[in-house]
Design a protein around this motif. Structure first.
Motif, PDB file in Angstrom:
ATOM      1  N   ASN A  24      43.921  36.882   3.790  1.00 43.53           N
ATOM      2  CA  ASN A  24      44.244  37.888   2.786  1.00 43.53           C
ATOM      3  C   ASN A  24      45.456  37.452   1.963  1.00 43.53           C
ATOM      4  O   ASN A  24      46.019  36.388   2.185  1.00 43.53           O
ATOM      5  CB  ASN A  24      44.449  39.274   3.421  1.00 43.53           C
ATOM      6  CG  ASN A  24      45.671  39.359   4.306  1.00 43.53           C
ATOM      7  OD1 ASN A  24      46.568  38.516   4.273  1.00 43.53           O
ATOM      8  ND2 ASN A  24      45.722  40.407   5.125  1.00 43.53           N
ATOM      9  N   GLU A  25      45.884  38.302   1.031  1.00 43.88           N
ATOM     10  CA  GLU A  25      46.987  37.944   0.124  1.00 43.88           C
ATOM     11  C   GLU A  25      48.321  37.753   0.847  1.00 43.88           C
ATOM     12  O   GLU A  25      49.194  37.051   0.351  1.00 43.88           O
ATOM     13  CB  GLU A  25      47.123  38.978  -0.984  1.00 43.88           C
ATOM     14  CG  GLU A  25      47.482  40.370  -0.483  1.00 43.88           C
ATOM     15  CD  GLU A  25      47.548  41.381  -1.595  1.00 43.88           C
ATOM     16  OE1 GLU A  25      48.463  41.284  -2.436  1.00 43.88           O
ATOM     17  OE2 GLU A  25      46.683  42.272  -1.624  1.00 43.88           O
ATOM     18  N   LEU A  72      43.550  33.109  -4.728  1.00 46.05           N
ATOM     19  CA  LEU A  72      43.952  34.505  -4.527  1.00 46.05           C
ATOM     20  C   LEU A  72      44.742  35.059  -5.702  1.00 46.05           C
ATOM     21  O   LEU A  72      44.529  36.205  -6.104  1.00 46.05           O
ATOM     22  CB  LEU A  72      44.792  34.640  -3.249  1.00 46.05           C
ATOM     23  CG  LEU A  72      44.012  34.933  -1.981  1.00 46.05           C
ATOM     24  CD1 LEU A  72      44.919  34.861  -0.771  1.00 46.05           C
ATOM     25  CD2 LEU A  72      43.322  36.265  -2.051  1.00 46.05           C
ATOM     26  N   GLU A  73      45.632  34.273  -6.255  1.00 48.62           N
ATOM     27  CA  GLU A  73      46.459  34.745  -7.359  1.00 48.62           C
ATOM     28  C   GLU A  73      45.593  35.162  -8.549  1.00 48.62           C
ATOM     29  O   GLU A  73      45.772  36.244  -9.110  1.00 48.62           O
ATOM     30  CB  GLU A  73      47.448  33.660  -7.783  1.00 48.62           C
ATOM     31  CG  GLU A  73      48.429  34.122  -8.847  1.00 48.62           C
ATOM     32  CD  GLU A  73      49.428  33.029  -9.217  1.00 48.62           C
ATOM     33  OE1 GLU A  73      49.832  33.024 -10.388  1.00 48.62           O
ATOM     34  OE2 GLU A  73      49.805  32.219  -8.354  1.00 48.62           O
ATOM     35  N   MET A 128      43.429  38.282  -7.568  1.00 46.45           N
ATOM     36  CA  MET A 128      44.252  39.497  -7.495  1.00 46.45           C
ATOM     37  C   MET A 128      44.601  39.981  -8.906  1.00 46.45           C
ATOM     38  O   MET A 128      44.591  41.187  -9.175  1.00 46.45           O
ATOM     39  CB  MET A 128      45.535  39.233  -6.692  1.00 46.45           C
ATOM     40  CG  MET A 128      45.311  38.900  -5.236  1.00 46.45           C
ATOM     41  SD  MET A 128      44.534  40.221  -4.310  1.00 46.45           S
ATOM     42  CE  MET A 128      45.759  41.489  -4.490  1.00 46.45           C
ATOM     43  N   LYS A 138      43.602  43.611 -10.478  1.00 50.16           N
ATOM     44  CA  LYS A 138      44.633  44.479 -11.067  1.00 50.16           C
ATOM     45  C   LYS A 138      44.301  44.809 -12.525  1.00 50.16           C
ATOM     46  O   LYS A 138      44.421  45.964 -12.942  1.00 50.16           O
ATOM     47  CB  LYS A 138      45.999  43.799 -10.970  1.00 50.16           C
ATOM     48  CG  LYS A 138      47.136  44.692 -11.376  1.00 50.16           C
ATOM     49  CD  LYS A 138      48.476  44.014 -11.147  1.00 50.16           C
ATOM     50  CE  LYS A 138      49.590  44.969 -11.532  1.00 50.16           C
ATOM     51  NZ  LYS A 138      50.901  44.415 -11.268  1.00 50.16           N
ATOM     52  N   LYS A 197      40.330  44.772  -1.778  1.00 50.47           N
ATOM     53  CA  LYS A 197      41.160  43.736  -1.168  1.00 50.47           C
ATOM     54  C   LYS A 197      40.426  42.402  -1.251  1.00 50.47           C
ATOM     55  O   LYS A 197      39.245  42.315  -0.949  1.00 50.47           O
ATOM     56  CB  LYS A 197      41.474  44.091   0.278  1.00 50.47           C
ATOM     57  CG  LYS A 197      42.341  45.325   0.371  1.00 50.47           C
ATOM     58  CD  LYS A 197      42.669  45.656   1.796  1.00 50.47           C
ATOM     59  CE  LYS A 197      43.546  46.890   1.793  1.00 50.47           C
ATOM     60  NZ  LYS A 197      43.425  47.673   2.982  1.00 50.47           N
TER      61      LYS A 197
END
Length: 186
Positions: free
Chosen positions: A58-59, A117-118, A121, A125, A132
């Protein structure tokens, strides 16, 4: 019209929006397994259990072992930010997750196959999705993810794959939500 067609061909966002519109009129529905006597053998044929260790990160950098989620129904979606069908189905997955957010027996794993992930995410957003994001932290078995995305799996409480859909789908489908709810109560 020509400008629209060119934009449709080169922009994943526009292509995803177009596919999303097709989903809203009833195309791209997930094929929910039926639980009648006629189709019992078909459903059983889909049930697969994997003995390999499958990890996701996960993040926060924490590892999630799929085996640790036995006893819960796991919705896994393999996707990427550049994939138009992935973009198109994301709002329906977000709605489904919102519908089941208080159900402790259902877990959603949105797995970014690009391992970024960046970027994923930032995508979530910007779209105001409450999903998630995870990345693969181990080899993903071919029966989980072949060669196409999006690929969506439902894993029952025993750790068996009971649903697999390759390609975009509208997961706000009432039949699918009912199926997921039933699985969470079994």
């Amino acid at each position: 019209m020509l400008i629209f067609l060119i934009t449709l061909l080169v922009s994943p966002q526009v292509k995803g929006f177009f596919i999303q519109g097709l989903m809203k009129i009833g195309l791209f529905q997930p094929d929910v397994p039926k639980q009648s006597e006629e189709t019992a053998s078909t459903s059983e044929a889909l049930v697969e259990e994997n003995s390999e260790v499958i990890l996701f990160k996960n993040e926060a950098g924490e590892m999630v072992n799929l085996a640790d989620l036995k006893g819960k129904v796991v919705f896994i979606n393999f996707w990427a930010t550049w994939c138009p069908p992935c973009i198109a189905e994301m709002p329906s997955i977000n709605k489904l997750q919102q519908q089941f957010k208080d159900n402790k027996n259902v877990v959603f794993l949105m797995v970014d196959v690009d391992n970024n992930l960046e970027k994923s995410m930032k995508f979530m957003k910007s779209k105001k999705f409450d999903l998630k994001v995870f990345t693969p932290a181990s080899q993903i078995p071919p029966n989980y993810l072949g060669g196409s995305i999006p690929t969506t799996l439902l894993i029952n409480k025993k750790g068996e794959i009971v649903f697999k859909h390759e390609g975009g789908a509208d997961y706000t489908n009432t039949e699918f939500a009912t199926y997921l709810d039933k699985m969470s109560k079994e």
